[in-house]
Motif scaffolding. Structure first.
Motif, PDB file in Angstrom:
ATOM      1  N   HIS A  23       0.710  -1.267   0.052  1.00 44.97           N
ATOM      2  CA  HIS A  23       0.408  -0.009   0.292  1.00 44.97           C
ATOM      3  C   HIS A  23       1.136   1.457   0.196  1.00 44.97           C
ATOM      4  O   HIS A  23       1.665   0.993   0.750  1.00 44.97           O
ATOM      5  N   PRO A  24       0.180   2.252  -1.053  1.00 46.47           N
ATOM      6  CA  PRO A  24       0.873   3.807  -0.371  1.00 46.47           C
ATOM      7  C   PRO A  24       2.001   4.082   1.024  1.00 46.47           C
ATOM      8  O   PRO A  24       3.128   4.085   0.876  1.00 46.47           O
ATOM      9  N   ASP A  25       0.818   4.168   1.497  1.00 42.97           N
ATOM     10  CA  ASP A  25       1.547   4.482   3.468  1.00 42.97           C
ATOM     11  C   ASP A  25       2.670   3.249   3.824  1.00 42.97           C
ATOM     12  O   ASP A  25       3.223   3.731   4.057  1.00 42.97           O
ATOM     13  N   TRP A  26       2.097   1.741   3.676  1.00 42.66           N
ATOM     14  CA  TRP A  26       3.870   1.025   4.056  1.00 42.66           C
ATOM     15  C   TRP A  26       4.505   1.211   3.204  1.00 42.66           C
ATOM     16  O   TRP A  26       5.636   1.069   3.590  1.00 42.66           O
ATOM     17  N   LEU A  27       4.630   1.933   1.228  1.00 41.06           N
ATOM     18  CA  LEU A  27       5.520   1.891   0.942  1.00 41.06           C
ATOM     19  C   LEU A  27       6.610   3.276   1.950  1.00 41.06           C
ATOM     20  O   LEU A  27       7.585   3.297   1.375  1.00 41.06           O
ATOM     21  N   SER A  28       5.496   4.327   2.410  1.00 37.39           N
ATOM     22  CA  SER A  28       6.165   5.568   2.637  1.00 37.39           C
ATOM     23  C   SER A  28       7.221   5.030   4.069  1.00 37.39           C
ATOM     24  O   SER A  28       8.125   5.514   4.697  1.00 37.39           O
ATOM     25  N   ALA A  29       6.244   4.634   4.894  1.00 41.81           N
ATOM     26  CA  ALA A  29       6.761   4.123   6.327  1.00 41.81           C
ATOM     27  C   ALA A  29       7.668   3.128   5.610  1.00 41.81           C
ATOM     28  O   ALA A  29       9.264   3.062   6.823  1.00 41.81           O
ATOM     29  N   VAL A  30       8.105   1.913   4.980  1.00 44.73           N
ATOM     30  CA  VAL A  30       9.344   1.240   4.182  1.00 44.73           C
ATOM     31  C   VAL A  30      10.583   2.290   4.629  1.00 44.73           C
ATOM     32  O   VAL A  30      11.963   2.528   4.756  1.00 44.73           O
ATOM     33  N   GLY A  31      10.412   3.793   3.477  1.00 46.39           N
ATOM     34  CA  GLY A  31      11.379   4.067   2.752  1.00 46.39           C
ATOM     35  C   GLY A  31      12.065   5.220   4.138  1.00 46.39           C
ATOM     36  O   GLY A  31      12.859   6.092   3.536  1.00 46.39           O
ATOM     37  N   ALA A  32      10.696   5.079   4.990  1.00 47.14           N
ATOM     38  CA  ALA A  32      10.951   5.924   6.460  1.00 47.14           C
ATOM     39  C   ALA A  32      11.985   5.863   7.030  1.00 47.14           C
ATOM     40  O   ALA A  32      13.124   5.780   7.727  1.00 47.14           O
ATOM     41  N   TYR A  74       2.686   4.593  -9.533  1.00 49.10           N
ATOM     42  CA  TYR A  74       2.823   3.315  -8.255  1.00 49.10           C
ATOM     43  C   TYR A  74       3.487   2.388  -8.240  1.00 49.10           C
ATOM     44  O   TYR A  74       4.620   2.264  -7.924  1.00 49.10           O
ATOM     45  N   VAL A  75       3.668   2.224 -10.175  1.00 48.99           N
ATOM     46  CA  VAL A  75       4.510   1.100  -9.777  1.00 48.99           C
ATOM     47  C   VAL A  75       6.103   1.865  -9.981  1.00 48.99           C
ATOM     48  O   VAL A  75       6.826   1.076  -9.833  1.00 48.99           O
ATOM     49  N   VAL A  76       6.187   3.143 -10.390  1.00 45.14           N
ATOM     50  CA  VAL A  76       7.766   3.819 -10.284  1.00 45.14           C
ATOM     51  C   VAL A  76       7.685   3.865  -8.228  1.00 45.14           C
ATOM     52  O   VAL A  76       9.236   3.265  -8.499  1.00 45.14           O
ATOM     53  N   SER A  77       7.130   3.999  -7.920  1.00 47.51           N
ATOM     54  CA  SER A  77       7.562   3.723  -5.860  1.00 47.51           C
ATOM     55  C   SER A  77       8.162   2.928  -5.932  1.00 47.51           C
ATOM     56  O   SER A  77       8.937   2.471  -4.636  1.00 47.51           O
ATOM     57  N   VAL A  78       7.194   1.626  -6.296  1.00 46.82           N
ATOM     58  CA  VAL A  78       7.491  -0.099  -6.100  1.00 46.82           C
ATOM     59  C   VAL A  78       8.896  -0.231  -6.537  1.00 46.82           C
ATOM     60  O   VAL A  78      10.032  -1.025  -6.195  1.00 46.82           O
ATOM     61  N   HIS A  79       8.985   0.060  -7.845  1.00 47.09           N
ATOM     62  CA  HIS A  79      10.782   0.366  -8.264  1.00 47.09           C
ATOM     63  C   HIS A  79      11.379   0.755  -7.837  1.00 47.09           C
ATOM     64  O   HIS A  79      12.586   0.231  -7.447  1.00 47.09           O
ATOM     65  N   GLU A  80      11.740   2.154  -6.992  1.00 43.59           N
ATOM     66  CA  GLU A  80      12.571   2.849  -6.775  1.00 43.59           C
ATOM     67  C   GLU A  80      13.179   1.974  -5.027  1.00 43.59           C
ATOM     68  O   GLU A  80      13.482   1.999  -4.720  1.00 43.59           O
ATOM     69  N   LEU A  81      12.106   1.151  -4.748  1.00 46.03           N
ATOM     70  CA  LEU A  81      11.622   0.512  -3.351  1.00 46.03           C
ATOM     71  C   LEU A  81      12.938  -0.433  -3.317  1.00 46.03           C
ATOM     72  O   LEU A  81      14.074  -0.849  -2.763  1.00 46.03           O
ATOM     73  N   PHE A  82      12.504  -1.407  -4.905  1.00 47.39           N
ATOM     74  CA  PHE A  82      13.279  -2.274  -4.642  1.00 47.39           C
ATOM     75  C   PHE A  82      14.908  -1.605  -5.299  1.00 47.39           C
ATOM     76  O   PHE A  82      15.834  -2.403  -5.642  1.00 47.39           O
ATOM     77  N   ALA A  83      15.112  -0.138  -6.378  1.00 42.16           N
ATOM     78  CA  ALA A  83      16.761  -0.362  -6.359  1.00 42.16           C
ATOM     79  C   ALA A  83      16.683   0.335  -5.016  1.00 42.16           C
ATOM     80  O   ALA A  83      18.324   0.126  -4.730  1.00 42.16           O
ATOM     81  N   ARG A  84      16.113   1.167  -3.973  1.00 36.97           N
ATOM     82  CA  ARG A  84      17.143   1.797  -2.801  1.00 36.97           C
ATOM     83  C   ARG A  84      17.606   0.298  -2.259  1.00 36.97           C
ATOM     84  O   ARG A  84      18.859  -0.035  -1.645  1.00 36.97           O
ATOM     85  N   MET A  85      16.534  -1.112  -1.753  1.00 35.66           N
ATOM     86  CA  MET A  85      17.569  -2.252  -1.268  1.00 35.66           C
ATOM     87  C   MET A  85      18.433  -2.450  -2.088  1.00 35.66           C
ATOM     88  O   MET A  85      19.103  -3.022  -1.235  1.00 35.66           O
ATOM     89  N   LEU A  86      18.486  -2.761  -3.570  1.00 34.87           N
ATOM     90  CA  LEU A  86      19.308  -3.021  -3.626  1.00 34.87           C
ATOM     91  C   LEU A  86      20.942  -2.667  -4.453  1.00 34.87           C
ATOM     92  O   LEU A  86      22.146  -3.445  -3.948  1.00 34.87           O
TER      93      LEU A  86
END
Length: 223
Positions: A23-32, A74-86
């Protein structure tokens, strides 16, 4: 919602106790939480974990269908999370205590190491069965982290791998008892805390440069 704790030099990001969909809120929390890990100084590593039946069930399809006009963002934000973790400048370990599906499985692949429960739970890329093609970024991530034969089978057949099977296929690094999943992940992470820093980040960025470039392409993220 995800929460961040710290055990000595190991940060533990608990993804939650539900399906832990993106969820977008979940993505934001993980990013923080990742912001906090990156801003910290000194030796450190990161373990991602969850509780309950799921590690993560991937994209929040209910939210996505209800907000179809935001599909690309939304897909861009998911890709951003993957790239950041990688490319995160600390060693990362995923503790897979439950089902790890679709984008949740990709999230685990974006981390350096994976520990999975041996007796229950599946790791699976079900896209071929649910008629949702992998984006170019997702394909690049998976193929950069799995051996070609394993990536081929996992992506084309939507095979469900148990922990022991996943270890044999090189998808996860360890398959252990339920009680040992998180402790083993923390042990692996603790052994690598002195690697944290700019050099590690540079090594990862150069190692996975093609996949990162595809994940960070915001012009045509859907292909």
């Amino acid at each position: 919602m995800p929460s961040l704790d710290r055990q000595d030099n190991v940060f533990i990001l608990d993804l939650g106790d539900g399906e832990n969909r993106f969820h977008p809120d979940w993505l934001s929390a993980v990013g923080a939480a990742l912001d906090e890990v990156e801003k910290a100084e000194g030796p450190r590593a990161l373990v991602t974990a969850a509780s309950g039946k799921f590690y993560s069930n991937g994209l929040d399809l209910d939210w996505l269908f209800a907000h179809a006009d935001q599909h690309q963002d939304y897909v861009v934000s998911v890709h951003e999370l993957f790239a950041r973790m990688l490319s995160l400048p600390v060693v990362t370990v995923a503790a897979l205590q439950g089902h790890t599906f679709a984008a949740g499985a990709m999230f685990s692949l974006a981390q350096d190491f994976r520990v999975m429960r041996a007796d229950r739970g599946y790791w699976c890329l079900p896209e071929a069965d649910i008629n949702i093609p992998f984006t170019p970024g997702m394909s690049a991530l998976i193929q950069s982290r799995l051996a070609p034969r394993t990536a081929h089978e996992a992506m084309l057949t939507a095979r469900r791998y148990g922990g022991t099977e996943a270890a044999a296929a090189g998808i996860v690094d360890r398959a252990v008892t339920e009680e040992a999943v998180r402790a083993t992940a923390i042990e692996l992470a603790q052994a690598q805390v002195n690697k944290a820093g700019d050099t590690l980040g540079t090594i990862k960025s150069r190692m996975y440069a093609p996949a990162l470039a595809t994940l960070r392409d915001t012009t045509a993220p859907l292909g």
